[in-house]
Each structure stands twice: as structure tokens, then as C-alpha cells.
Enzyme design. Structure first.
Site, mmCIF file in Angstrom:
data_model
loop_
_atom_site.group_PDB
_atom_site.id
_atom_site.type_symbol
_atom_site.label_atom_id
_atom_site.label_comp_id
_atom_site.label_asym_id
_atom_site.label_seq_id
_atom_site.Cartn_x
_atom_site.Cartn_y
_atom_site.Cartn_z
ATOM 1 N N HIS A 33 35.076 41.960 67.491
ATOM 2 C CA HIS A 33 36.034 42.641 66.506
ATOM 3 C C HIS A 33 36.977 41.486 65.979
ATOM 4 C CE1 HIS A 33 35.327 46.771 68.626
ATOM 5 N NE2 HIS A 33 34.440 46.451 67.952
ATOM 6 N N TYR A 92 39.610 40.314 70.579
ATOM 7 C CA TYR A 92 39.430 39.920 72.021
ATOM 8 C C TYR A 92 38.479 40.988 72.725
ATOM 9 C CZ TYR A 92 43.808 38.079 70.862
ATOM 10 O OH TYR A 92 44.954 37.499 69.918
ATOM 11 N N HIS A 93 37.394 41.386 71.948
ATOM 12 C CA HIS A 93 36.528 42.281 72.162
ATOM 13 C C HIS A 93 34.934 41.769 72.280
ATOM 14 C CE1 HIS A 93 39.401 45.550 70.590
ATOM 15 N NE2 HIS A 93 39.859 45.050 71.589
ATOM 16 N N PRO A 94 34.713 40.483 72.708
ATOM 17 C CA PRO A 94 33.447 39.910 72.711
ATOM 18 C C PRO A 94 32.412 40.787 73.767
ATOM 19 C CG PRO A 94 34.579 38.405 74.065
ATOM 20 C CD PRO A 94 35.700 39.637 73.579
#
Length: 538
Positions: free
Chosen positions: A294, A473-475
């Protein structure tokens, strides 16, 4: 060499859960290998202290992505937790499960057991939700979820009012019947302290005789006999060690470290591995690919009324906030930077919300070098409204650049690589200005600081969000789950295709990203994955 029934590589949001669930019966011995150290640190336990961990190499991998054309050539900073609890020990603590339709899409892609109705019992069992138990919420679980509605800054209520004036519903629970609307975020804290996966799951498990946790232990290679995983090689205090797994090796190192370790072990694209002198044990071109994340951007305004800037910038304000936190475990230091937020559709053509909002009662336009200035805001009263895309169509990859395990892998994000991603973000940032023009907020705005009133054309708005966007920080999805080995890395039971005794249980298995913050879904993946392991163990 010591032998355990299970070796879990990584003690993060999923790994902590896996270790606790596999060891609960006492039947099985579990070794947990964590590359980082202890989570018993003041700025880890204090919720707003995560600003101090943003660049701290003692608790953070501090990855840097490759220069990205989609981000105007910027090299994005990628913090990931290198600590007991993993990224759940350094994140913003917002508790969002994701839309039910996200998980139903996982199921419909050929992954039985991963639909929302299948996963709801796990979500409920994990939670101890302060808002109470309903058909969709749980109480009594290991992860306490704080309902912050009574604690937020007064300006958050202006944000909620403006959202309603702009046509969004007031939503008291984003994990309830609908995600759409604006509301106050529930966060993973308890009694003013961070509620990480380590605190909720791993710490209780560490009291058991059948659990061993090795910190500062960097896994360097999965060991095989033929095509069966039988152990792990790891570095600790400069020495090479080996541990053997009698039943399974479970990789829970996250969307960066898990594909890295697989590739170092000869599992991945044979062409990439061969160039680095690594023999391909199992050629799978999808290991490290399908990266989804994101991307977010903030708009910032100068206010006519005080914000948290006036409290958290001066030394005396920091002292007062610190005294309140130390004495009562309350106040701004006991919460996340994102007190309010929500979900909206950037265009009526979207069937579901495709954008997430974040409201911050402070501003950080003037950062200090090398610091994320959560505790050092601007010298003027300011606030920010941010957003991020929920289901981008752009895809990147994570590939090792060296056979040396200590060398960080190459992270290629490819942000805003599709016209669809650019178009929806353009619509979304226009909505931010619409939101700020609503009476509840407009009456307290002095000036727009970022991007500034001169940025009005579509071309300028696009250039601005490319220059100022970055990961939220949503990999996920770098070892994606699917029934077909030709298009995925693990099967619906999270077993690595083509190999025995090896599973991946973390956010890298997500077939696609979810609508919202990924920590809750990652913890759920740990719970669900452990159930599958135990079922197969008999």
C-alpha cells in the site's frame, strides 16, 4: 546438533503465534530463531515510542527499496521489525482485519478454508476486544484491542464530522458489518502498553519447557535431504550453528526475509540463483515476485487552533506527556499517531472501498535528519490527513543480490506502475481537499502547507503524490498461496510446492493484499497456519 519437532524461523506477527500454538499441548518441541533481540525496550512498549524505532538498527532491518520511477526516483525507506514480535513490535498498532470480500476472493482463487466465514472463528479467538463481544468481535483472546473512542483528541471529532459532511457514514467498528465510513481506530494496546504478538503469544510460550527461543540468530539456509527440509543453518554471535527439525521447518520471517531465505536455500528463480552461484534445488519463478504494498501520502494544514504540536514539541510539553504516561499510562504517548481514519471509494465505480484514511492531530513538515519526528512536530499548530490505496494493481519483486545472507535483498516496488493506480490516487487526493473544505475542518484551517494551494492541475497533483508517496509498511504476497505450482509458492495448506517438510506461514503467502492494515490478518495467518500443521501432525 540439537533436534526439535518444529523449527520456526522468525518471531514476528505470525511466528509468535505459530510457536505458541504448536507448543501449547506439550506434545511437540519448538525452536524459534529470531535475528533480532529482546522486545523489552521502553520505546517498544510505549505506543507512540515507535517513532524512535523507525530507524533504530537495534530493532529494525532498515531496508531501502530501489530507486522507483513511480515515486519520482526516490529510494523508499522500508522499516521491518528485527526483534521479538517482529513488525508488531514497531508498527502503528491499528487493528484492521480486512474486508470479508478480500478473504472470499482468496478462497475463490482455489484456496479452500480461507474464506471470511472460515477465518472468522480464528479472528475472534485471537481478540480481546474492549468494545465487547458480538457476532463479529471476540473477547478473552491473547491480543487485547483497545477501543479509543473516549481517548482521542478533540480535533479527531472534527475530522469525523467533516467526513460525514463529505458523505461518509460514521463507523464505530471497521471490523464490524462494514468497513466504509470514518471512525476512531481500534489499536493493539493494553493498559497503555503495546500489545505485540510477542507479548500476546510468544512470551507465554517461552515459559514452557518445550519451547526454546534463540535471539540474534540469523537463519542463513534451510537444510535438505533430497527434497525434504530437515533443518536450518544459522549465525549467532559470529558462529555457524545447525538445528534439525524432526517434523517441519516453518518460515515466518515476513515478506522480505522469507523469500530471501528460500532463495539462499536454492528455492526460487533458477536464472537469478545461478547468476549468484547458488544451485537451484527447486526452480520456482514466483518466489519473491508478486510483491504488493500500500502506498500512502499525507496532506498537511496549518491550524488556527492548538494541535498536539503545541504539546509534543516544547520540552515542557514532552515532560508533561511523559509524566502522564509514566504515572497513568494515558495521554498521547499511549496511543497511535493515527487516532482516526476510515475507508472510502475514490469513484462510485468501485464496488468496495479502495482507499484508507488516516487522521493525525499533529504535523511533521520540518523533519530532522535521520529521525521520524513523531515526538518533534512542527513549531506551528498543524494536522495531517493521509490516505493509502487498498488494492493496487502494481506489482514488484524482492530478489537476493548476493549469496551472502547478511546482504539485504533488492526490493523493487514498481509503485504506481499502472494507469489504474495513478487514476484512483488522483481521485483520492482530490477527495482529501473536499474533506478539508467541509465546515467542521475548514473553519479551523489557516493554510494548506502540503502540497500547497498552487498544486491544482491533474499533472501537478500526480507529480506531487509520486514525489511524496511512500510505503505504509504492508508488503505481502512474495510467496503467494495458490493451488497451482505454476502460479504460486505454497499450496492452501501453506506447504511449499514441490518440497516436503517446509511451510511458509506469514504475510508473504497472501494471494492478494487486503483492505487495510495487515497485522491482524498476519496474526490470523499464524493461527490458521498452526492449525493446519497440527492437523497434519495427527
Amino acid at each position: 546438533m540439537q533436534t526439535f519437532d518444529f523449527i520456526v524461523v522468525g518471531s514476528g506477527s505470525a511466528g509468535s503465534v505459530v510457536a505458541e500454538r504448536l507448543s501449547a499441548s506439550g506434545r511437540f518441541s519448538v525452536l524459534v530463531l529470531e535475528a533480532g533481540g529482546t522486545d523489552r525496550r521502553f520505546f517498544v512498549q510505549m505506543p507512540l515510542g515507535y517513532g524512535k524505532t523507525f530507524f533504530d538498527p537495534q530493532v529494525n532491518w532498515n531496508y531501502a527499496a530501489e530507486a522507483d520511477p513511480g515515486l519520482a526516483g526516490n529510494k523508499d525507506h522500508w522499516p521491518r521489525g528485527k526483534i521479538l514480535g517482529g513488525s508488531s513490535s514497531i508498527n502503528a498498532m491499528v487493528w484492521i482485519r480486512g474486508a470479508p470480500e478480500d478473504f472470499d476472493a482468496w478462497r475463490d482463487a482455489g484456496n479452500p478454508g480461507w474464506g471470511f466465514d472460515d477465518l472468522l472463528p480464528a479472528f475472534k479467538a485471537i481478540e480481546d476486544n474492549q468494545a465487547g463481544s458480538t457476532g463479529l468481535r471476540g473477547t478473552g483472546g491473547p491480543i487485547h484491542v483497545t477501543d479509543n473512542r473516549k481517548n482521542v483528541h478533540p480535533l479527531t471529532h472534527r475530522f469525523l464530522a467533516a467526513g460525514q459532511q463529505a458523505g461518509l457514514a460514521l463507523n464505530h467498528d471497521f471490523n464490524g458489518p462494514s468497513q466504509e465510513g470514518v471512525g476512531v481506530y481500534q489499536i493493539t494496546t493494553r493498559d497503555g502498553r503495546r500489545m505485540s504478538a510477542a507479548r500476546g503469544f510468544l512470551r507465554p510460550a517461552m515459559k514452557r519447557a518445550n519451547v526454546r527461543v534463540e535471539t540474534n540468530a540469523l537463519a542463513t539456509k534451510v537444510l535438505f535431504e533430497g527434497t525434504r527440509a530437515v533443518g536450518v543453518e544459522y549465525l549467532q554471535n559470529g558462529a555457524k550453528n545447525t538445528a534439525r527439525a524432526g517434523r517441519e521447518v516453518i518460515l515466518s520471517s515476513g515478506s522480505v526475509n522469507t523469500p530471501q531465505l528460500l532463495q539462499l536455500s536454492g528455492i526460487g528463480p533458477a536464472s537469478v540463483l545461478g547468476e549468484l552461484g547458488i544451485s537451484a534445488l527447486h526452480d520456482n519463478c514466483h518466489v519473491g515476485r508478486n510483491l504488493q504494498d500500500h502506498q500512502g501520502v499525507n496532506y498537511t494544514w496549518k491550524a488556527k487552533v492548538p494541535t498536539l504540536n503545541q504539546l509534543l514539541r516544547p520540552w515542557w510539553g514532552k515532560m508533561l506527556a511523559g509524566m502522564q504516561y509514566l504515572a497513568l499510562r494515558t495521554g498521547p504517548l499511549s496511543m497511535s499517531m493515527n487516532q482516526g481514519g476510515g475507508f472510502f471509494r475514490s469513484s462510485p465505480t468501485h464496488a468496495l472501498p479502495n482507499m484508507q484514511l488516516y487522521f493525525q492531530v499533529f504535523s511533521t513538515v520540518l523533519p530532522k535528519a535521520g529521525e521520524r519526528p513523531i515526538l518533534s512536530p512542527d513549531p506551528f499548530p498543524g494536522f495531517s490527513i493521509g490516505l493509502s490505496n487498498c488494492r493496487p494493481s502494481s506489482r514488484g519483486e524482492i530478489m537476493i543480490r548476493s549469496a551472502e545472507p547478511t546482504v539485504h535483498p533488492r526490493i523493487t516496488v514498481n509503485a504506481y506502475a499502472t494507469d489504474a493506480d495513478v487514476a484512483e490516487m488522483l481521485d483520492a487526493v482530490k477527495f482529501l481537499r473536499k474533506l478539508a473544505a467541509m465546515p467542521a475542518i475548514a473553519e479551523i484551517i489557516a493554510d494548506e502547507v502540503l502540497p500547497g494551494p498552487s498544486i491544482t492541475s491533474d499533472a501537478d497533483l500526480i507529480q506531487d503524490f509520486r514525489k511524496r508517496s511512500g510505503t505504509v509498511y504492508h508488503p505481502v504476497s512474495t510467496c503467494r498461496m495458490g493451488p497451482d505450482p505454476k502460479t504460486s509458492v505454497v499450496d492452501p495448506r501453506l506447504r511449499v510446492h514441490g518440497l516436503a517438510g517446509l511451510r511458509v506461514i506469514d504475510a508473504s503467502i497472501f494471494p492478494d493484499n487486503i483492505t487495510g492494515n495487515t497485522n491482524a490478518a498476519t496474526i490470523m495467518t499464524g493461527w490458521k497456519g498452526a492449525e493446519l500443521v497440527l492437523e497434519d501432525a495427527g
